[in-house]
Write a protein that holds these residues in place. Sequence first.
Motif, PDB file in Angstrom:
ATOM      1  N   ARG A 164      19.668  35.365  30.033  1.00 38.83           N
ATOM      2  CA  ARG A 164      19.975  36.770  29.755  1.00 38.83           C
ATOM      3  C   ARG A 164      18.745  37.645  29.940  1.00 38.83           C
ATOM      4  N   GLN A 165      17.599  37.169  29.414  1.00 40.93           N
ATOM      5  CA  GLN A 165      16.377  37.962  29.546  1.00 40.93           C
ATOM      6  C   GLN A 165      15.928  38.037  30.991  1.00 40.93           C
ATOM      7  N   ALA A 166      16.058  36.963  31.736  1.00 42.70           N
ATOM      8  CA  ALA A 166      15.685  36.996  33.156  1.00 42.70           C
ATOM      9  C   ALA A 166      16.527  38.021  33.905  1.00 42.70           C
ATOM     10  N   ALA A 167      17.819  38.076  33.584  1.00 40.57           N
ATOM     11  CA  ALA A 167      18.701  39.038  34.242  1.00 40.57           C
ATOM     12  C   ALA A 167      18.337  40.464  33.856  1.00 40.57           C
ATOM     13  N   LEU A 168      18.058  40.703  32.573  1.00 42.68           N
ATOM     14  CA  LEU A 168      17.701  42.049  32.132  1.00 42.68           C
ATOM     15  C   LEU A 168      16.373  42.488  32.728  1.00 42.68           C
ATOM     16  N   THR A 169      15.419  41.568  32.807  1.00 40.29           N
ATOM     17  CA  THR A 169      14.134  41.907  33.414  1.00 40.29           C
ATOM     18  C   THR A 169      14.318  42.285  34.878  1.00 40.29           C
ATOM     19  N   ALA A 170      15.133  41.525  35.582  1.00 32.53           N
ATOM     20  CA  ALA A 170      15.404  41.837  36.986  1.00 32.53           C
ATOM     21  C   ALA A 170      16.075  43.202  37.117  1.00 32.53           C
ATOM     22  N   ALA A 171      17.053  43.468  36.253  1.00 29.23           N
ATOM     23  CA  ALA A 171      17.744  44.759  36.298  1.00 29.23           C
ATOM     24  C   ALA A 171      16.780  45.908  36.007  1.00 29.23           C
ATOM     25  N   GLN A 172      15.885  45.710  35.054  1.00 32.76           N
ATOM     26  CA  GLN A 172      14.911  46.748  34.715  1.00 32.76           C
ATOM     27  C   GLN A 172      13.958  47.002  35.878  1.00 32.76           C
ATOM     28  N   GLU A 173      13.514  45.943  36.525  1.00 34.86           N
ATOM     29  CA  GLU A 173      12.622  46.106  37.676  1.00 34.86           C
ATOM     30  C   GLU A 173      13.322  46.860  38.808  1.00 34.86           C
ATOM     31  N   LEU A 174      14.567  46.492  39.087  1.00 34.06           N
ATOM     32  CA  LEU A 174      15.312  47.152  40.154  1.00 34.06           C
ATOM     33  C   LEU A 174      15.589  48.613  39.807  1.00 34.06           C
ATOM     34  N   LEU A 175      15.887  48.871  38.548  1.00 33.57           N
ATOM     35  CA  LEU A 175      16.130  50.243  38.116  1.00 33.57           C
ATOM     36  C   LEU A 175      14.880  51.091  38.288  1.00 33.57           C
ATOM     37  N   ALA A 176      13.713  50.531  37.938  1.00 37.89           N
ATOM     38  CA  ALA A 176      12.459  51.252  38.077  1.00 37.89           C
ATOM     39  C   ALA A 176      12.096  51.476  39.541  1.00 37.89           C
ATOM     40  N   HIS A 203      24.996  43.270  41.068  1.00 36.58           N
ATOM     41  CA  HIS A 203      25.025  41.864  40.661  1.00 36.58           C
ATOM     42  C   HIS A 203      24.353  40.980  41.710  1.00 36.58           C
ATOM     43  N   VAL A 204      24.539  41.326  42.965  1.00 34.79           N
ATOM     44  CA  VAL A 204      23.922  40.541  44.039  1.00 34.79           C
ATOM     45  C   VAL A 204      22.401  40.623  43.945  1.00 34.79           C
ATOM     46  N   ALA A 205      21.874  41.853  43.770  1.00 34.51           N
ATOM     47  CA  ALA A 205      20.422  42.040  43.719  1.00 34.51           C
ATOM     48  C   ALA A 205      19.820  41.393  42.482  1.00 34.51           C
ATOM     49  N   VAL A 206      20.488  41.544  41.337  1.00 34.63           N
ATOM     50  CA  VAL A 206      19.979  40.940  40.098  1.00 34.63           C
ATOM     51  C   VAL A 206      20.006  39.423  40.194  1.00 34.63           C
ATOM     52  N   ALA A 207      21.064  38.870  40.777  1.00 33.53           N
ATOM     53  CA  ALA A 207      21.135  37.416  40.945  1.00 33.53           C
ATOM     54  C   ALA A 207      20.024  36.911  41.844  1.00 33.53           C
ATOM     55  N   ALA A 208      19.762  37.634  42.943  1.00 31.92           N
ATOM     56  CA  ALA A 208      18.722  37.202  43.874  1.00 31.92           C
ATOM     57  C   ALA A 208      17.346  37.241  43.227  1.00 31.92           C
ATOM     58  N   ARG A 209      17.085  38.271  42.429  1.00 31.79           N
ATOM     59  CA  ARG A 209      15.751  38.399  41.836  1.00 31.79           C
ATOM     60  C   ARG A 209      15.559  37.487  40.640  1.00 31.79           C
ATOM     61  N   SER A 210      16.598  37.306  39.848  1.00 31.35           N
ATOM     62  CA  SER A 210      16.453  36.538  38.599  1.00 31.35           C
ATOM     63  C   SER A 210      16.708  35.049  38.778  1.00 31.35           C
ATOM     64  N   GLY A 211      17.442  34.678  39.832  1.00 30.52           N
ATOM     65  CA  GLY A 211      17.838  33.283  40.003  1.00 30.52           C
ATOM     66  C   GLY A 211      19.035  32.899  39.162  1.00 30.52           C
ATOM     67  N   ILE A 212      19.663  33.891  38.531  1.00 27.31           N
ATOM     68  CA  ILE A 212      20.855  33.632  37.721  1.00 27.31           C
ATOM     69  C   ILE A 212      22.087  33.800  38.598  1.00 27.31           C
ATOM     70  N   GLY A 213      23.025  32.881  38.499  1.00 21.50           N
ATOM     71  CA  GLY A 213      24.213  32.935  39.332  1.00 21.50           C
ATOM     72  C   GLY A 213      25.066  34.158  39.050  1.00 21.50           C
ATOM     73  N   ARG A 214      25.732  34.642  40.086  1.00 14.71           N
ATOM     74  CA  ARG A 214      26.559  35.835  39.932  1.00 14.71           C
ATOM     75  C   ARG A 214      27.718  35.605  38.957  1.00 14.71           C
ATOM     76  N   THR A 215      28.242  34.401  38.930  1.00 11.32           N
ATOM     77  CA  THR A 215      29.322  34.110  37.986  1.00 11.32           C
ATOM     78  C   THR A 215      28.857  34.329  36.544  1.00 11.32           C
ATOM     79  N   THR A 216      27.655  33.879  36.244  1.00 12.21           N
ATOM     80  CA  THR A 216      27.093  34.085  34.906  1.00 12.21           C
ATOM     81  C   THR A 216      26.877  35.564  34.634  1.00 12.21           C
ATOM     82  N   LEU A 217      26.362  36.289  35.616  1.00 11.54           N
ATOM     83  CA  LEU A 217      26.131  37.731  35.434  1.00 11.54           C
ATOM     84  C   LEU A 217      27.435  38.462  35.147  1.00 11.54           C
ATOM     85  N   TYR A 218      28.462  38.160  35.920  1.00  7.98           N
ATOM     86  CA  TYR A 218      29.749  38.832  35.714  1.00  7.98           C
ATOM     87  C   TYR A 218      30.347  38.483  34.357  1.00  7.98           C
TER      88      TYR A 218
END
Length: 209
Positions: free
Chosen positions: A24-36, A45-60
Amino acid sequence: MNDVRQATAGAPQRDPDPRVLRSRQAALTAAQELLAEEGWSGVTHVAVAARSGIGRTTLYRHWPDVAALIHDAIVQRIGQVRRAPSGDLRTDLVGELNGLRQLLHDPVGEHGMRAVLDRAPFDPAFESLKEALYQAGSAGFRTILETADANGELSPDTELPLVIDQLAGPLIFRRLFAGLAIDADYVNTIVDDVLRLHTARGLTPRPES
């Protein structure tokens, strides 16, 4: 917006799985970086998955839409700038308003709030996000003011939502609409002006620095 962040009434409480927390934290960190870096349009979801290494199924599963992901990314930042109350009305309002000042100068907070203002009129998910962020962002002010009101520090006819608007509104307008920087003196002036209007005994004396 999704209901996954709402606790189920009566559900047994279990210690969170550390692996889930890390993901969860890896995904939020990735989202924060992309937002900035790119603004709200870069948070997918695609960009966050690519940056965080978390699967899109988990993100959704955790964040069915982008608005929910941006919500948690910003709320985490709100929690990071919020200070524990001291019990002194002026000190606590200055601290809370300085937290908002910090958030407005943080690329994640600033870009996230600009995204909400931009998308809310056209996207129901972002309209819900705007309301959720208002509640999260004003919660600290409400707690401080409700305590002061209960202690008899505010004038009897004080409307707490109006006081919150008078505290936070100038900073939001100055930063998000005028594009100007906000310094500590500006925060102190806003707090002192509001206290002069609404405290039962007038302006609380400014402590010596």
